[in-house]
Design a protein around this motif. Structure first.
Motif, PDB file in Angstrom:
ATOM      1  N   VAL A  67       7.101   6.490  12.983  1.00 30.24           N
ATOM      2  CA  VAL A  67       6.707   6.424  11.414  1.00 30.24           C
ATOM      3  C   VAL A  67       7.051   4.975  10.809  1.00 30.24           C
ATOM      4  O   VAL A  67       8.172   4.615  10.942  1.00 30.24           O
ATOM      5  CB  VAL A  67       7.347   7.467  10.827  1.00 30.24           C
ATOM      6  CG1 VAL A  67       6.912   7.575   9.166  1.00 30.24           C
ATOM      7  CG2 VAL A  67       6.936   9.052  11.210  1.00 30.24           C
ATOM      8  N   VAL A  68       6.137   4.486  10.266  1.00 31.40           N
ATOM      9  CA  VAL A  68       6.601   3.199   9.303  1.00 31.40           C
ATOM     10  C   VAL A  68       7.082   3.622   7.966  1.00 31.40           C
ATOM     11  O   VAL A  68       6.265   4.497   7.180  1.00 31.40           O
ATOM     12  CB  VAL A  68       5.164   2.527   9.147  1.00 31.40           C
ATOM     13  CG1 VAL A  68       5.719   1.296   8.287  1.00 31.40           C
ATOM     14  CG2 VAL A  68       4.757   1.820  10.325  1.00 31.40           C
ATOM     15  N   GLY A  69       8.182   3.261   7.739  1.00 32.37           N
ATOM     16  CA  GLY A  69       8.912   3.512   6.462  1.00 32.37           C
ATOM     17  C   GLY A  69       8.299   2.954   5.160  1.00 32.37           C
ATOM     18  O   GLY A  69       7.743   1.772   5.512  1.00 32.37           O
ATOM     19  N   MET A  70       8.405   3.221   3.941  1.00 31.55           N
ATOM     20  CA  MET A  70       8.076   2.348   2.801  1.00 31.55           C
ATOM     21  C   MET A  70       8.610   1.323   2.532  1.00 31.55           C
ATOM     22  O   MET A  70       7.998   0.286   1.953  1.00 31.55           O
ATOM     23  CB  MET A  70       8.141   3.342   1.527  1.00 31.55           C
ATOM     24  CG  MET A  70       7.197   4.516   1.602  1.00 31.55           C
ATOM     25  SD  MET A  70       5.520   4.261   1.360  1.00 31.55           S
ATOM     26  CE  MET A  70       4.876   5.647   1.222  1.00 31.55           C
ATOM     27  N   GLY A  71       9.816   1.097   3.208  1.00 29.17           N
ATOM     28  CA  GLY A  71      10.546  -0.332   2.855  1.00 29.17           C
ATOM     29  C   GLY A  71      10.451  -1.381   3.976  1.00 29.17           C
ATOM     30  O   GLY A  71      10.735  -2.273   3.827  1.00 29.17           O
ATOM     31  N   GLU A  72       9.782  -0.930   5.056  1.00 27.60           N
ATOM     32  CA  GLU A  72       9.491  -1.806   5.996  1.00 27.60           C
ATOM     33  C   GLU A  72       8.500  -2.873   5.916  1.00 27.60           C
ATOM     34  O   GLU A  72       7.616  -2.961   5.182  1.00 27.60           O
ATOM     35  CB  GLU A  72       9.119  -1.127   7.336  1.00 27.60           C
ATOM     36  CG  GLU A  72      10.284  -0.136   7.939  1.00 27.60           C
ATOM     37  CD  GLU A  72       9.986   0.562   9.232  1.00 27.60           C
ATOM     38  OE1 GLU A  72       9.887  -0.349  10.191  1.00 27.60           O
ATOM     39  OE2 GLU A  72       9.911   1.664   9.443  1.00 27.60           O
ATOM     40  N   LYS A  73       8.793  -4.204   6.457  1.00 26.19           N
ATOM     41  CA  LYS A  73       7.760  -5.126   6.347  1.00 26.19           C
ATOM     42  C   LYS A  73       6.681  -4.807   7.219  1.00 26.19           C
ATOM     43  O   LYS A  73       6.602  -4.459   8.360  1.00 26.19           O
ATOM     44  CB  LYS A  73       8.532  -6.575   6.755  1.00 26.19           C
ATOM     45  CG  LYS A  73       9.865  -6.977   5.952  1.00 26.19           C
ATOM     46  CD  LYS A  73      10.089  -8.200   6.603  1.00 26.19           C
ATOM     47  CE  LYS A  73      11.580  -8.767   5.721  1.00 26.19           C
ATOM     48  NZ  LYS A  73      12.269 -10.036   6.380  1.00 26.19           N
ATOM     49  N   PRO A  74       5.372  -5.064   6.754  1.00 24.32           N
ATOM     50  CA  PRO A  74       4.136  -4.671   7.260  1.00 24.32           C
ATOM     51  C   PRO A  74       4.142  -5.214   8.558  1.00 24.32           C
ATOM     52  O   PRO A  74       4.003  -4.239   9.594  1.00 24.32           O
ATOM     53  CB  PRO A  74       3.128  -5.222   6.094  1.00 24.32           C
ATOM     54  CG  PRO A  74       3.882  -5.131   4.863  1.00 24.32           C
ATOM     55  CD  PRO A  74       5.295  -5.400   5.139  1.00 24.32           C
ATOM     56  N   LEU A  75       3.830  -6.395   8.902  1.00 24.87           N
ATOM     57  CA  LEU A  75       3.458  -6.878  10.089  1.00 24.87           C
ATOM     58  C   LEU A  75       4.585  -6.650  11.334  1.00 24.87           C
ATOM     59  O   LEU A  75       4.173  -6.140  12.311  1.00 24.87           O
ATOM     60  CB  LEU A  75       3.272  -8.524   9.909  1.00 24.87           C
ATOM     61  CG  LEU A  75       2.003  -8.796   9.635  1.00 24.87           C
ATOM     62  CD1 LEU A  75       1.893 -10.565   9.541  1.00 24.87           C
ATOM     63  CD2 LEU A  75       0.797  -8.323  10.683  1.00 24.87           C
ATOM     64  N   GLN A  76       5.626  -6.909  10.712  1.00 24.29           N
ATOM     65  CA  GLN A  76       7.120  -6.326  11.706  1.00 24.29           C
ATOM     66  C   GLN A  76       6.918  -5.009  11.922  1.00 24.29           C
ATOM     67  O   GLN A  76       7.088  -4.704  13.407  1.00 24.29           O
ATOM     68  CB  GLN A  76       7.973  -6.736  11.011  1.00 24.29           C
ATOM     69  CG  GLN A  76       9.418  -6.395  11.993  1.00 24.29           C
ATOM     70  CD  GLN A  76      10.778  -6.915  11.175  1.00 24.29           C
ATOM     71  OE1 GLN A  76      10.765  -7.704  10.456  1.00 24.29           O
ATOM     72  NE2 GLN A  76      11.782  -6.275  11.330  1.00 24.29           N
ATOM     73  N   ALA A  77       6.534  -4.059  11.164  1.00 23.13           N
ATOM     74  CA  ALA A  77       6.529  -2.581  11.653  1.00 23.13           C
ATOM     75  C   ALA A  77       5.379  -2.270  12.472  1.00 23.13           C
ATOM     76  O   ALA A  77       5.552  -1.447  13.444  1.00 23.13           O
ATOM     77  CB  ALA A  77       6.296  -1.935  10.135  1.00 23.13           C
ATOM     78  N   ILE A  78       4.058  -3.001  12.191  1.00 25.65           N
ATOM     79  CA  ILE A  78       3.019  -2.593  12.803  1.00 25.65           C
ATOM     80  C   ILE A  78       3.152  -3.053  14.410  1.00 25.65           C
ATOM     81  O   ILE A  78       2.795  -2.430  15.475  1.00 25.65           O
ATOM     82  CB  ILE A  78       1.718  -3.356  12.239  1.00 25.65           C
ATOM     83  CG1 ILE A  78       1.426  -2.531  11.044  1.00 25.65           C
ATOM     84  CG2 ILE A  78       0.458  -3.025  13.384  1.00 25.65           C
ATOM     85  CD1 ILE A  78       1.269  -0.784  11.145  1.00 25.65           C
TER      86      ILE A  78
END
Length: 337
Positions: A67-78
């Protein structure tokens, strides 16, 4: 049968809000679609036990353990979470195993994954988030509502073309009227980018250009006596307008509740409150990517998920993707973006 992939782990109260929204959609919308619930299987199955699904044969469960958290950096999370519900859900569409994707999760991550996996239409420089605003007339589409903080004039022109297609296909406006958001109506108003964009808009032929419009024209739903369908601005301004608009509606209802509490119980107020409720409009489409990607608010209620499903199905049924290609394809004699 249209296949709609739904990020079951996206909202603030996932997966229950998503599942209740699915239950409403299956019960209330035409049976032209099936739902692909993407998320942690155990969580989704536990949630399904608490909702009444009218037809489980139209629901498919697809495992996505991350799950990608709301506070995660987008590209890094994906890139770091290839098995997230966002990446897996959009991956289905990339592989041709799904027709649309909806998420109430991390907006930046949905944008990044949509761009990386689905890619952009030829002629689109950047995708834009389109948000439908209630007005005193008919709803108005504003874009960009936050995807791009800085834009050049040709990117703004691209948003106008994307908005015009959405207005025709989804809002039912045969000849969309487009305005460029500015600090005044006169040609000489605005910064350098908006001034140049104004000249590009005047030369465009695929939509009716109303000229510069001001913030006050949006809630009025018209400019100089002409109904307004699409408002274009960069994402910095658009997101400020969006947040102000949301809060203004809450203030309006709060004042009514304080000063005239009984008025909210009147039957005629139901229509007013429905118009002001963002969940009525079914999320914000990310326009410019190939395929269908819809972003919902993290605090979405089930009705918002239901209406996002409705809009996603409509976008697929009407072949909006093909219409965007036609709008931007110079070989077909269309305007070049």
């Amino acid at each position: 049968m249209i296949r709609v992939a739904l990020d079951a782990m996206g909202s603030d109260h996932a997966p229950q809000v998503e599942l209740e929204g699915v239950a409403q959609a299956l019960r209330e919308l035409p049976p032209t679609f099936k739902i692909q619930l993407v998320g942690r299987i155990a969580d989704v199955e536990a949630g399904l036990e608490q909702v009444e699904i009218v037809d489980r044969s139209r629901v498919e469960l697809i495992d996505a353990p991350e799950v990608v958290g709301m506070g995660e950096k987008p590209l890094q999370a994906i890139r770091g979470k290839p098995n997230s519900s966002i990446a897996v859900g959009l991956g289905l569409q990339k592989k041709g195993a799904s027709d649309a994707f909806i998420s109430a999760g991390n907006t930046g991550a949905v944008m990044a994954a949509s761009t990386l996996l689905l890619r952009l239409h030829p002629g689109v420089q950047r995708p834009a988030i389109g948000t439908v605003f209630p007005t005193a007339q008919q709803p108005v589409l504003l874009l960009d509502a936050g995807a791009n903080v800085d834009c050049d004039p040709r990117e703004l022109l691209g948003f106008a073309h994307l908005g015009a297609v959405y207005a025709r296909d989804i809002l039912g406006r045969a000849h969309p009227a487009v305005g460029l958001l500015n600090i005044g109506e006169e040609d000489e108003k605005g910064n350098a980018v908006v001034k140049e964009a104004h000249q590009l808009f005047k030369a465009a032929t695929n939509f009716q250009y109303l000229g510069n419009v001001e913030g006050r024209d949006i809630p009025a739903g018209e400019c100089r006596g002409t109904p307004l369908d699409v408002v274009v601005c960069d994402g910095f301004v658009g997101n400020i307008v969006l947040k102000f608009y949301e809060s203004a509606a809450r203030v309006f209802v709060s004042l009514l509740r304080q000063e005239i509490p009984d008025i909210l119980k009147r039957p005629e107020m139901a229509k007013v409150l429905k118009v002001l409720d963002y969940s009525t409009y079914g999320g914000a489409p990310l326009l410019g990517v190939r395929g269908v990607s819809i972003i919902c608010h993290g605090s979405s209620q089930p009705k918002a998920i239901r209406n996002a499903i409705r809009v996603a199905v409509q976008m697929v049924e009407i072949e909006m993707d093909r219409h965007i290609d036609a709008e931007l394809n110079p070989s077909a004699g269309k305007a070049v973006v």
